[in-house]
Each structure stands twice: as structure tokens, then as C-alpha cells.
Write an enzyme that holds these catalytic residues in place. Structure first.
Site, mmCIF file in Angstrom:
data_model
loop_
_atom_site.group_PDB
_atom_site.id
_atom_site.type_symbol
_atom_site.label_atom_id
_atom_site.label_comp_id
_atom_site.label_asym_id
_atom_site.label_seq_id
_atom_site.Cartn_x
_atom_site.Cartn_y
_atom_site.Cartn_z
ATOM 1 N N ARG A 82 19.923 83.837 36.520
ATOM 2 C CA ARG A 82 19.318 83.049 35.443
ATOM 3 C C ARG A 82 18.616 83.934 34.400
ATOM 4 O O ARG A 82 18.592 83.633 33.215
ATOM 5 C CB ARG A 82 18.283 82.109 36.098
ATOM 6 C CG ARG A 82 17.667 81.077 35.234
ATOM 7 C CD ARG A 82 16.678 80.232 36.028
ATOM 8 N NE ARG A 82 17.223 79.767 37.305
ATOM 9 C CZ ARG A 82 18.150 78.838 37.420
ATOM 10 N NH1 ARG A 82 18.635 78.248 36.363
ATOM 11 N NH2 ARG A 82 18.598 78.482 38.600
ATOM 12 N N ARG A 108 21.652 73.950 32.366
ATOM 13 C CA ARG A 108 21.096 75.159 32.990
ATOM 14 C C ARG A 108 19.597 75.206 32.772
ATOM 15 O O ARG A 108 19.117 74.877 31.675
ATOM 16 C CB ARG A 108 21.706 76.421 32.370
ATOM 17 C CG ARG A 108 23.192 76.490 32.481
ATOM 18 C CD ARG A 108 23.643 76.650 33.923
ATOM 19 N NE ARG A 108 25.082 76.404 34.039
ATOM 20 C CZ ARG A 108 25.704 76.229 35.181
ATOM 21 N NH1 ARG A 108 25.042 76.245 36.325
ATOM 22 N NH2 ARG A 108 26.997 76.012 35.212
ATOM 23 N N LEU A 110 16.564 77.370 31.998
ATOM 24 C CA LEU A 110 16.343 78.686 31.404
ATOM 25 C C LEU A 110 15.179 79.377 32.116
ATOM 26 O O LEU A 110 14.220 78.722 32.555
ATOM 27 C CB LEU A 110 16.052 78.550 29.912
ATOM 28 C CG LEU A 110 17.243 78.055 29.070
ATOM 29 C CD1 LEU A 110 16.792 77.683 27.660
ATOM 30 C CD2 LEU A 110 18.375 79.073 29.030
ATOM 31 N N ASN A 124 13.677 69.113 24.751
ATOM 32 C CA ASN A 124 14.678 68.568 25.672
ATOM 33 C C ASN A 124 14.592 67.052 25.662
ATOM 34 O O ASN A 124 13.515 66.485 25.443
ATOM 35 C CB ASN A 124 14.419 69.074 27.102
ATOM 36 C CG ASN A 124 15.494 68.612 28.079
ATOM 37 O OD1 ASN A 124 16.687 68.642 27.760
ATOM 38 N ND2 ASN A 124 15.094 68.170 29.256
ATOM 39 N N THR A 125 15.738 66.403 25.894
ATOM 40 C CA THR A 125 15.727 64.955 26.112
ATOM 41 C C THR A 125 16.180 64.700 27.543
ATOM 42 O O THR A 125 17.129 65.316 28.026
ATOM 43 C CB THR A 125 16.619 64.197 25.105
ATOM 44 O OG1 THR A 125 16.568 62.797 25.410
ATOM 45 C CG2 THR A 125 18.063 64.663 25.123
ATOM 46 N N HIS A 126 15.441 63.783 28.195
ATOM 47 C CA HIS A 126 15.697 63.521 29.616
ATOM 48 C C HIS A 126 15.901 62.009 29.795
ATOM 49 O O HIS A 126 15.106 61.213 29.277
ATOM 50 C CB HIS A 126 14.498 64.004 30.445
ATOM 51 C CG HIS A 126 14.699 63.803 31.908
ATOM 52 N ND1 HIS A 126 15.521 64.613 32.658
ATOM 53 C CD2 HIS A 126 14.201 62.867 32.759
ATOM 54 C CE1 HIS A 126 15.516 64.188 33.909
ATOM 55 N NE2 HIS A 126 14.722 63.133 33.997
ATOM 56 N N ASP A 158 8.674 73.759 29.181
ATOM 57 C CA ASP A 158 7.801 74.836 29.663
ATOM 58 C C ASP A 158 8.485 75.530 30.849
ATOM 59 O O ASP A 158 9.703 75.360 31.036
ATOM 60 C CB ASP A 158 6.388 74.329 29.976
ATOM 61 C CG ASP A 158 6.347 73.398 31.171
ATOM 62 O OD1 ASP A 158 7.393 73.205 31.830
ATOM 63 O OD2 ASP A 158 5.262 72.865 31.475
ATOM 64 N N ASP A 162 11.798 69.882 33.571
ATOM 65 C CA ASP A 162 11.475 68.524 33.092
ATOM 66 C C ASP A 162 9.974 68.248 33.170
ATOM 67 O O ASP A 162 9.544 67.190 33.643
ATOM 68 C CB ASP A 162 12.259 67.476 33.902
ATOM 69 C CG ASP A 162 13.766 67.625 33.712
ATOM 70 O OD1 ASP A 162 14.197 68.075 32.639
ATOM 71 O OD2 ASP A 162 14.510 67.279 34.645
HETATM 72 C C1 GRF Z 1 21.776 62.917 27.948
HETATM 73 O O1 GRF Z 1 21.684 61.601 28.379
HETATM 74 C C2 GRF Z 1 20.507 63.690 28.241
HETATM 75 O O2 GRF Z 1 19.398 62.894 28.416
HETATM 76 C C3 GRF Z 1 20.813 64.368 29.545
HETATM 77 O O3 GRF Z 1 22.185 64.649 29.494
HETATM 78 C C4 GRF Z 1 22.848 63.703 28.667
HETATM 79 C C5 GRF Z 1 23.712 64.480 27.743
HETATM 80 O O4 GRF Z 1 24.605 63.678 27.048
HETATM 81 N N1 GRF Z 1 19.970 65.521 29.693
HETATM 82 P P1 GRF Z 1 25.436 64.242 25.818
HETATM 83 O O5 GRF Z 1 26.144 65.520 26.267
HETATM 84 O O6 GRF Z 1 24.502 64.487 24.682
HETATM 85 O O7 GRF Z 1 26.449 63.165 25.512
#
Ligand code: GRF
Length: 217
Positions: A82, A108, A110, A124-126, A158, A162
Site C-alpha cells: 500500500r 483501495r 491509501l 470520499n463518498t460512502h 483521514d 471511512d
Molecule cells: C458509490 O456508491 C460510492 O459510494 C461507493 O462506491 C460506489 C461507486 O460507484 N464508495 P461509481 O463507480 O461512482 O458508479
């Protein structure tokens, strides 16, 4: 002597925009939403200067190619660990002059070097309401737990997975007959609006971090 014709020059875009790299591993629907917003909104604060993937052969790279955005692969399998992978990612991001990293389905984790080199400059979006259901299977885990509400969390990255300061969250109701695909699709339809909104605010310097708290101005 007749006046020479004055050439019509294309308008010069003088709007300062934050150069961002979008990191992907899969379908790239969030990347598409960011690029759509960039095209549709002349005042959008960010400019995607690089799409970076950890593997070849993914739809997200086809989207980058179709949109004419430069892309690079830093292939996870080519690195022993990594730490060396992360250094290579950061070096490529630097080479393109990107000042922030936007993780959009990047699978991945980081190493801390990324946070040291881009402090409060990695988003990031989760697909869950953190701190509930971190990790790679958030939608599945939320359904298995039987929650009635899940949602989207956009946060700064960070050193922990997540975990960084939360920028925005929106709830999505879980339906009784939901499977992973249906719930994830509703979550993503929120993400596709919310993530570009957050990126715009971030790029315009409207997000302020104090400890774990993020305030918007
Ligand atoms: C998203 O729903 C995001 O929240 C998660 O992975 C998914 C990625 O979707 N971490 P995409 O590749 O943007 O379609």
C-alpha cells in the site's frame, strides 16, 4: 485605407477553478455526475484534470476517455504494498497539477502519506450513514442489519478507513423489499447530486474543518 477586420476571439475562461483528480475503480457513475456538473455549470468551482484508476478495463476509464479527460492507471497489482502504491498515486496526481483528490468508488485504502501530502484535500463518498457500516460492503451490511434508514456520507479522508470529518449526509429510506441493487441505486441517485455540490463548496473554500466538525460558509 479600409479598416482591418477585427478577429473574433473565443471568450477566455478566467474563472479560477480548483484542479482535482478523481480516483476510480469501477463504473464511474459519480465521475460522470461530476463531469456533467462541470459541463453544465459555468460557475462550478472545480476542474477535473485527471482520472486515476487502480486497474485497467473499467467503465470509469471509458467515461474519462469519452469526455476527453486525461486518465492514468496506477495498477495496484504492480506494487508490493500500500505504501509504494500510495506514493505512486500521489506522484501522478502531482504531475497533473491536481490540488485535491476526489475518491469516487476507489476501492483501495491509501496509506497515511496521501493524507500528509494532501491534508484535508481528499474527499470520499460512502454509501451509508457513517459511522454506521464502514467498509466495502456498506449497502449489504446495512440491509443485513435490518436498518430502516441508510444514506450517503461525504467526508474528508483521514488515516482511518471511512472515518474522517463528515461534510454532508443525506438519509435514504430502506424499503421492505429492498435488495442491495435497489437500495444502492437510490443511494447513488442522491450521491450524484450531493457529491458535486460538496466538491463545488470545497473548491470555493466554503468548507472549514475544526477537529471532527466541518462547517459550511
Ligand atoms: C458509490 O456508491 C460510492 O459510494 C461507493 O462506491 C460506489 C461507486 O460507484 N464508495 P461509481 O463507480 O461512482 O458508479
Amino acid at each position: 485605407m479600409p479598416a482591418l477586420p477585427v478577429p473574433t476571439l473565443p471568450p477566455v475562461d478566467v474563472t479560477p477553478r480548483l484542479a482535482i483528480a478523481v480516483l476510480v475503480s469501477g463504473s464511474g457513475s459519480n465521475l460522470a455526475a461530476i463531469l456533467d456538473r462541470q459541463t453544465a455549470d459555468a460557475a462550478f468551482g472545480a476542474r477535473v484534470v485527471l482520472v486515476l484508476a487502480d486497474r485497467h478495463g473499467i467503465k470509469a476509464l471509458d467515461r474519462a476517455e469519452a469526455a476527453g479527460v486525461p486518465w492514468e492507471v496506477v495498477n495496484w497489482g504492480d506494487y508490493p504494498d500500500r505504501i509504494t502504491f500510495t506514493s505512486a498515486v500521489c506522484d501522478v496526481v502531482d504531475r497533473y497539477g491536481a490540488e485535491a483528490l476526489v475518491l469516487a468508488g476507489f476501492m483501495r485504502v491509501l496509506a497515511p502519506e496521501a493524507v500528509e501530502r494532501f491534508p484535508h484535500r481528499i474527499l470520499n463518498t460512502h454509501p451509508a450513514l457513517l459511522p454506521a457500516f464502514p467498509g466495502a460492503h456498506a449497502v449489504r451490511d446495512a440491509l443485513a442489519y435490518g436498518v430502516k434508514v441508510s444514506g450517503v456520507t461525504v467526508h474528508f479522508v483521514d488515516e482511518q478507513v471511512d472515518h474522517g470529518p463528515i461534510i454532508a449526509q443525506e438519509a435514504v429510506a430502506v424499503h421492505e423489499d429492498d435488495g442491495v441493487t435497489a437500495l444502492h441505486a437510490r443511494i447513488q441517485s442522491i450521491e450524484h447530486r450531493l457529491y458535486p455540490e460538496v466538491i463545488d463548496a470545497f473548491a470555493k473554500g466554503r468548507l472549514h474543518v475544526g477537529g471532527r466538525k466541518v462547517t459550511w460558509s
